[in-house]
Design a protein around this motif. Sequence first.
Motif, PDB file in Angstrom:
ATOM      1  N   ILE A 109       2.974  10.647  -9.479  1.00 32.11           N
ATOM      2  CA  ILE A 109       2.147  11.072 -10.616  1.00 32.11           C
ATOM      3  C   ILE A 109       1.517  12.432 -10.335  1.00 32.11           C
ATOM      4  N   LEU A 110       1.013  12.637  -9.112  1.00 35.92           N
ATOM      5  CA  LEU A 110       0.405  13.919  -8.758  1.00 35.92           C
ATOM      6  C   LEU A 110       1.402  15.062  -8.897  1.00 35.92           C
ATOM      7  N   CYS A 111       2.590  14.900  -8.314  1.00 33.09           N
ATOM      8  CA  CYS A 111       3.609  15.961  -8.362  1.00 33.09           C
ATOM      9  C   CYS A 111       4.028  16.255  -9.791  1.00 33.09           C
ATOM     10  N   THR A 112       4.287  15.195 -10.547  1.00 30.40           N
ATOM     11  CA  THR A 112       4.787  15.371 -11.904  1.00 30.40           C
ATOM     12  C   THR A 112       3.715  15.928 -12.829  1.00 30.40           C
ATOM     13  N   SER A 113       2.451  15.771 -12.458  1.00 31.48           N
ATOM     14  CA  SER A 113       1.361  16.313 -13.271  1.00 31.48           C
ATOM     15  C   SER A 113       1.317  17.838 -13.220  1.00 31.48           C
ATOM     16  N   ILE A 114       1.788  18.430 -12.118  1.00 30.14           N
ATOM     17  CA  ILE A 114       1.624  19.884 -11.975  1.00 30.14           C
ATOM     18  C   ILE A 114       2.924  20.656 -11.819  1.00 30.14           C
ATOM     19  N   VAL A 115       3.915  20.114 -11.092  1.00 30.28           N
ATOM     20  CA  VAL A 115       5.078  20.923 -10.722  1.00 30.28           C
ATOM     21  C   VAL A 115       5.936  21.346 -11.909  1.00 30.28           C
ATOM     22  N   PRO A 116       6.300  20.464 -12.856  1.00 31.98           N
ATOM     23  CA  PRO A 116       7.125  20.932 -13.982  1.00 31.98           C
ATOM     24  C   PRO A 116       6.495  22.112 -14.729  1.00 31.98           C
ATOM     25  N   LYS A 117       5.197  22.047 -15.002  1.00 30.96           N
ATOM     26  CA  LYS A 117       4.539  23.158 -15.689  1.00 30.96           C
ATOM     27  C   LYS A 117       4.501  24.396 -14.809  1.00 30.96           C
ATOM     28  N   THR A 118       4.240  24.212 -13.510  1.00 32.34           N
ATOM     29  CA  THR A 118       4.220  25.350 -12.584  1.00 32.34           C
ATOM     30  C   THR A 118       5.572  26.049 -12.544  1.00 32.34           C
ATOM     31  N   LEU A 119       6.647  25.279 -12.472  1.00 33.18           N
ATOM     32  CA  LEU A 119       7.989  25.873 -12.447  1.00 33.18           C
ATOM     33  C   LEU A 119       8.320  26.568 -13.768  1.00 33.18           C
ATOM     34  N   SER A 120       7.829  26.025 -14.874  1.00 32.38           N
ATOM     35  CA  SER A 120       8.075  26.689 -16.158  1.00 32.38           C
ATOM     36  C   SER A 120       7.349  28.034 -16.227  1.00 32.38           C
ATOM     37  N   ILE A 121       6.193  28.131 -15.542  1.00 31.75           N
ATOM     38  CA  ILE A 121       5.490  29.422 -15.456  1.00 31.75           C
ATOM     39  C   ILE A 121       6.299  30.392 -14.605  1.00 31.75           C
ATOM     40  N   PHE A 122       6.784  29.921 -13.453  1.00 30.00           N
ATOM     41  CA  PHE A 122       7.524  30.781 -12.530  1.00 30.00           C
ATOM     42  C   PHE A 122       8.863  31.243 -13.115  1.00 30.00           C
ATOM     43  N   TRP A 123       9.564  30.347 -13.796  1.00 28.53           N
ATOM     44  CA  TRP A 123      10.920  30.640 -14.256  1.00 28.53           C
ATOM     45  C   TRP A 123      10.982  31.242 -15.649  1.00 28.53           C
ATOM     46  N   PHE A 124      10.140  30.756 -16.563  1.00 26.82           N
ATOM     47  CA  PHE A 124      10.273  31.143 -17.972  1.00 26.82           C
ATOM     48  C   PHE A 124       9.017  31.829 -18.517  1.00 26.82           C
ATOM     49  N   LEU A 164      -6.008  12.245  -7.035  1.00 26.10           N
ATOM     50  CA  LEU A 164      -6.424  12.727  -5.713  1.00 26.10           C
ATOM     51  C   LEU A 164      -7.437  11.768  -5.104  1.00 26.10           C
ATOM     52  N   VAL A 165      -8.406  11.341  -5.911  1.00 24.84           N
ATOM     53  CA  VAL A 165      -9.395  10.368  -5.436  1.00 24.84           C
ATOM     54  C   VAL A 165      -8.703   9.034  -5.128  1.00 24.84           C
ATOM     55  N   THR A 166      -7.744   8.655  -5.962  1.00 22.49           N
ATOM     56  CA  THR A 166      -7.000   7.412  -5.732  1.00 22.49           C
ATOM     57  C   THR A 166      -6.223   7.478  -4.424  1.00 22.49           C
ATOM     58  N   GLU A 167      -5.568   8.615  -4.174  1.00 21.69           N
ATOM     59  CA  GLU A 167      -4.809   8.765  -2.924  1.00 21.69           C
ATOM     60  C   GLU A 167      -5.708   8.633  -1.709  1.00 21.69           C
ATOM     61  N   SER A 168      -6.886   9.221  -1.793  1.00 23.33           N
ATOM     62  CA  SER A 168      -7.834   9.111  -0.691  1.00 23.33           C
ATOM     63  C   SER A 168      -8.209   7.652  -0.447  1.00 23.33           C
ATOM     64  N   PHE A 216       0.836  -1.205   0.000  1.00 19.30           N
ATOM     65  CA  PHE A 216       0.000   0.000   0.000  1.00 19.30           C
ATOM     66  C   PHE A 216       0.875   1.261   0.000  1.00 19.30           C
ATOM     67  N   LEU A 217       1.987   1.187   0.725  1.00 23.78           N
ATOM     68  CA  LEU A 217       2.911   2.321   0.760  1.00 23.78           C
ATOM     69  C   LEU A 217       3.496   2.586  -0.627  1.00 23.78           C
ATOM     70  N   CYS A 218       3.773   1.530  -1.380  1.00 20.25           N
ATOM     71  CA  CYS A 218       4.264   1.683  -2.752  1.00 20.25           C
ATOM     72  C   CYS A 218       3.192   2.295  -3.658  1.00 20.25           C
ATOM     73  N   MET A 219       1.938   1.862  -3.471  1.00 14.84           N
ATOM     74  CA  MET A 219       0.840   2.467  -4.240  1.00 14.84           C
ATOM     75  C   MET A 219       0.746   3.962  -3.947  1.00 14.84           C
ATOM     76  N   LEU A 220       0.899   4.325  -2.677  1.00  6.77           N
ATOM     77  CA  LEU A 220       0.852   5.734  -2.288  1.00  6.77           C
ATOM     78  C   LEU A 220       2.015   6.498  -2.911  1.00  6.77           C
ATOM     79  N   ALA A 221       3.203   5.897  -2.931  1.00  7.83           N
ATOM     80  CA  ALA A 221       4.381   6.547  -3.509  1.00  7.83           C
ATOM     81  C   ALA A 221       4.192   6.792  -5.009  1.00  7.83           C
ATOM     82  N   ILE A 222       3.666   5.811  -5.730  1.00 13.62           N
ATOM     83  CA  ILE A 222       3.431   5.965  -7.166  1.00 13.62           C
ATOM     84  C   ILE A 222       2.390   7.060  -7.421  1.00 13.62           C
ATOM     85  N   THR A 223       1.320   7.065  -6.629  1.00 14.81           N
ATOM     86  CA  THR A 223       0.290   8.086  -6.763  1.00 14.81           C
ATOM     87  C   THR A 223       0.857   9.475  -6.513  1.00 14.81           C
ATOM     88  N   ASP A 224       1.684   9.614  -5.482  1.00 14.77           N
ATOM     89  CA  ASP A 224       2.295  10.911  -5.169  1.00 14.77           C
ATOM     90  C   ASP A 224       3.219  11.379  -6.290  1.00 14.77           C
TER      91      ASP A 224
END
Length: 332
Positions: free
Chosen positions: A92-107, A128-132, A82-90
């Motif tokens: 995917i969540l981070c990678t879904s938003i952070v790279p684009k967010t940083l590209s907005i902030f930096w470039f 998010l629903v999966t993590e819950s 279950f901990l591995c499932m949580l790690a994979i979900t996390d």
Amino acid sequence: MKKPSFCLRVGHLLLFSMADSNTTDFTNPSVFILQGIPGLETAHVWISIPFCIMYIIATLGNFTILYIVKTEPRLHEPMYYFLCMLAITDLILCTSIVPKTLSIFWFSSQEINFSACLTQLYFVHCFLVTESGIFVAMAFDRYVAICDPLRHSTILTNPVVAKIGLAVVLRGGILVLPYLLLTRMWPYCTTNIIPNTHCEHMAVVKLACADIRINRYYGLFVVFSVIGLDVFFIALSYAQILRAIFRLPTKDARLKTFGTCGSHLCVMLAFYISALFSSLIYHFGNNVAPHFHVLLSNVYLLVPPTLNPIIYGVRTKQIRDSLLRLFTHKET
């Protein structure tokens, strides 16, 4: 009757073209513009620092959890699956938003393709629903392990764990699918500027020039059904766990088990409270400052993936010992 001048005819044609473009260009927009954090554009570079640090910690921490569980045969148990499932979900969540967010902030790379925006929207809400759901599964695992330890291995067998994981992912995918279908069908004829760092369901559909009540009602249904039911089952599990803790024979055992469960509950509360407030603000908080809302919506997407490897991983003795052996083995 005197004919209108050439200039007037050209001007009329231009006005007609502009009016026509205003009603058709965004019907199927090729791109949306992600504004970032409204009102804090000048501080984007500074805000990017904690975002980047949290993303690095979340990425390294969750990959470390996956590597340790994979390479340690004695950790091949339901809790660590279950901990591995949580790690994979996390991840995917981070990678879904952070790279684009940083590209907005930096470039100042604010454009996002319409299809990419819908894909990001789907992945964010689905996982998010999966993590819950994974939090519920982990709470159930802890309940069985503490309250009925002799039957733990017979109740949570590997096939059962796999079925629970599949059910959790399918629930997220199916519940969020109407978000994608409804968002895609609306016409967008006013603006394509999204006042956020990423594509969230309500942030996108608020730009539609259509009656979006069905989106609002379905969004509230998902929020209250997922958060309400999941929090209920988690609370029920931990209530039984607390009863079992107070029956433990020694004070040290009670404090140790209570400390572990308490840290788990703190992470869950941070996730559910911030997610609930962010969703309710979209529906009812018209007077809330936009920058506060955007920061809050990033908190529940970034903070849990950052804290989960620490709370569930480093504070778990078996993983901590495996991590220490990994580093000491490399040094020798």
